[in-house]
Structure formats: structure tokens, C-alpha cells
Motif scaffolding. Structure first.
Motif, PDB file in Angstrom:
ATOM      1  N   VAL A  38      -6.975  92.272 -20.737  1.00 61.53           N
ATOM      2  CA  VAL A  38      -6.258  92.252 -22.008  1.00 61.53           C
ATOM      3  C   VAL A  38      -5.215  91.147 -21.935  1.00 61.53           C
ATOM      4  CG1 VAL A  38      -4.859  93.557 -23.652  1.00 61.53           C
ATOM      5  CG2 VAL A  38      -6.612  94.737 -22.301  1.00 61.53           C
ATOM      6  N   ASN A  39      -5.330  90.183 -22.835  1.00 61.53           N
ATOM      7  CA  ASN A  39      -4.421  89.029 -22.856  1.00 61.53           C
ATOM      8  C   ASN A  39      -4.354  88.355 -21.477  1.00 61.53           C
ATOM      9  OD1 ASN A  39      -3.824  89.620 -25.562  1.00 61.53           O
ATOM     10  ND2 ASN A  39      -2.176  91.001 -24.957  1.00 61.53           N
TER      11      ASN A  39
ATOM     12  N   ASP B 228      -3.940  91.223 -29.910  1.00 60.60           N
ATOM     13  CA  ASP B 228      -4.353  91.340 -28.505  1.00 60.60           C
ATOM     14  C   ASP B 228      -5.802  90.874 -28.350  1.00 60.60           C
ATOM     15  OD1 ASP B 228      -1.941  92.295 -27.633  1.00 60.60           O
ATOM     16  OD2 ASP B 228      -2.545  94.407 -27.609  1.00 60.60           O
ATOM     17  N   VAL B 229      -6.072  90.210 -27.231  1.00 59.47           N
ATOM     18  CA  VAL B 229      -7.412  89.695 -26.935  1.00 59.47           C
ATOM     19  C   VAL B 229      -7.975  90.446 -25.733  1.00 59.47           C
ATOM     20  CG1 VAL B 229      -8.767  87.680 -26.237  1.00 59.47           C
ATOM     21  CG2 VAL B 229      -6.888  87.424 -27.880  1.00 59.47           C
TER      22      VAL B 229
ATOM     23  N   THR C 117     -10.718  89.859 -30.547  1.00 58.74           N
ATOM     24  CA  THR C 117      -9.330  89.921 -30.976  1.00 58.74           C
ATOM     25  C   THR C 117      -9.165  91.175 -31.818  1.00 58.74           C
ATOM     26  OG1 THR C 117      -9.133  87.508 -31.011  1.00 58.74           O
ATOM     27  CG2 THR C 117      -7.476  88.757 -32.225  1.00 58.74           C
TER      28      THR C 117
END
Length: 308
Positions: free
Chosen positions: A218-219, A276-277, A291
Motif C-alpha cells: 500500500v503506497n 491510496d495505491v 487506486t
């Protein structure tokens, strides 16, 4: 072989990678945007294998990026490779995930279901439901049935019915799932909550389904790093078990659980927020990148990444 779908939403074209080349499948699948249960039931995978061997399929345009590309262009979209029938999901099927949630190891597989309309492409945006505070991620091995399975007498018999494997992100809203009463389904069936793909990889390409690495970040921060060897109930055992209670048909998808590292089990519970990616991968099956976006207002249409 590795099946994939590429193109705008609703206008995807099916293709297959085999022996280092990619071929267009329109001659066999028509305008279908994804592999269908009927295609699998009619021996579609075998037909594609014969066509590849006979050299009768046209090559995909050499300029078309493939899902295996190290850097997929942002303006190229890959769709889900399968339009599934049933989506069956197994909860708490990894020892480390059960431990992080302080749950006892189940003595039988825990079953819940997701609707087929939760499926989106592997890189499409995922919508955080209105009112959600606890949207969570789950990288999972998805198993696709290739033939009808009833009352399997062994895990080996069940594995013989597998057409192939996909990556699923079993996105979950934990408050809806756990704190609102009833079954888990409310937290599992929100719009866009099952990104799938980019590939459906045929079973013969996977040497040992119980020895695959699964990762998710995550991110850019690694959150999940597990292996299917940690499953409490192996793939064959899960399928054989399910076949005692319901008939499994070609095109049915079984999500087989997630390893440790979900937000619910991390100190501070860093649930997903707008922007958040999430990136996830399973050995031999490719990778995904989503995303997360706040769900639009009621009068605004939902958008995929390609439409944003």
C-alpha cells in the motif's frame, strides 16, 4: 497459456499468451469481453491450445502492451479475463491471518459469497463505499473451474476440474462485514470489490499451487508477504469440500483466502483512504495496481481508472 482481456470497459478483446507470443482470440470468442462459463464448458481452452499449435490465430499487434510488461502504460487498460458464474470465498484460510485476527483455526472451511458484479479489471479504480471507515485489502489466489464438479472423492479429483488460476483482491469493508450483524456478505459485495486478473493462467502452467508467493503493498509499503503453503485447507481440499454442498460449474471462481498483513490485523489499523495505491502480485499470475477512490455522489456514474 495465459488469457487476458484488453480494451475499454465493455469493449475488451480477448487474447492469449503462449510460447512467448500473443494471439488475438476474436475468431474463437467473437466480441466477448471476457472468457465465459459457456466457453470453458465447451472445451474452449482446449480449442485455443489446438489453434495455437496449428498456427491459425492472428498475432496481437506488436505495439500492444502485454500484462507481463514491466511498466504497463497508464493509458492501456486490461479487463478481468473471466466473467465468472458463482464467486465462492474462503475466510480465515491462512494460519498467520487467523493468528493476526485472534481467531481460532477453523475446523472446516469458512464460506461466503460475492456477486459476480463486484468484478473489475486488475488496474481499475476501486470505490470506497460511502460511510466507510474500514475498507481493507486481501490478496488472494483465485481458482477457476473448468468442468462440473459434484461430490469429489479426493482433493486430487477436485484439482483435475481446475481450468486455471487468477489473482483476486478480495476487498472488504470490515465494519459492514463484522460490526453490522448477520453474515459477512455486506462487507464483501460493495461495488468494484473484486479486482481480478490480469491473467487467467491455465492449470498446467502452475507446477505446485501450494507453493506460490503472494505479496501486496500500500503506497509502496509491503503489507502482505505470504505463501499458499500456509493455507489451512489446500486448494484441492477446498474444492472437494465445496462440491459436497453445491455443484461447481465451469467458470465458477473460488477465492481461497488471504495471508497475514491486512489492515484489520496491523497496529493502528491503517484502512484505505481516497488516493491510496494498492499493488499486489502472485507468483506466475502477474500483478495488479489499483487506486482507491471515494465513491461518487448518488447521481454521478462510477468510473474505472480508464474513464477517470
Amino acid at each position: 497459456m495465459k488469457f487476458f482481456a484488453h480494451g475499454a470497459v465493455g469493449a475488451e478483446r480477448l487474447a492469449v499468451e503462449a510460447d512467448g507470443a500473443a494471439y488475438d482470440l476474436s475468431a474463437l470468442t467473437g466480441e466477448a469481453p471476457a472468457l465465459s462459463p459457456s466457453f470453458l464448458a465447451d472445451g474452449g481452452i482446449e480449442k485455443v491450445a489446438r489453434a495455437v499449435a496449428d498456427g491459425t490465430l492472428p498475432a496481437v499487434d506488436a505495439s500492444t502492451p502485454l500484462p507481463s510488461s514491466d511498466d504497463r502504460p497508464s493509458d492501456v487498460r486490461f479487463g478481468a479475463p473471466l466473467a465468472p458464474g458463482k464467486i465462492l470465498c474462503i475466510g480465515l484460510n491462512y494460519r498467520d491471518h487467523a493468528a493476526e485476527t485472534h481467531a481460532e483455526l477453523p475446523t472446516e472451511p469458512i464460506l461466503f459469497m460475492k456477486a459476480p458484479d463486484t468484478v473489475v479489471g486488475p488496474d481499475d479504480d476501486v470505490l470506497i463505499p460511502r460511510g466507510s471507515e474500514k475498507t481493507d485489502w486481501e490478496v488472494e489466489l483465485g481458482v477457476v473451474l473448468g468442468r462440473t464438479l459434484r461430490y469429489a472423492e479426493s482433493p486430487e479429483e477436485a484439482l483435475d476440474a481446475v481450468a486455471g488460476y487468477v489473482i483476486s483482491n478480495d476487498v472488504s469493508e470490515r465494519e459492514f462485514q463484522i460490526e453490522r450483524g448477520g453474515t459477512w456478505d455486506k462487507g464483501k459485495n460493495c461495488e468494484t470489490f473484486n479486482p481480478m486478473g490480469p491473467y487467467l493462467v491455465t492449470a498446467d502452467e502452475i507446477a505446485d499451487v501450494q507453493d506460490l508467493s503472494l505479496t501486496l503493498s500500500v503506497n509502496g509499503e509491503t503489507r502482505q508477504d505470504g505463501t499458499t503453503a500456509d493455507q489451512i485447507f489446500g486448494v484441492g481440499e477446498v474444492l472437494a469440500y465445496l462440491s459436497l454442498f453445491m455443484t461447481l460449474y465451469p467458470g465458477d471462481l473460488v477465492n481461497t483466502g488471504t495471508p497475514a498483513g491486512v489492515a484489520m490485523g496491523i497496529e493502528g489499523q491503517p484502512y484505505l483512504r481516497d488516493g491510496d495505491v494498492v499493488e499486489l502480485a502472485i507468483e506466475g499470475l502477474g500483478s495488479q495496481r489499483q487506486t482507491f477512490r471515494d465513491a461518487p455522489a448518488a447521481d454521478a456514474p462510477a468510473r474505472t481508472r480508464s474513464e477517470a
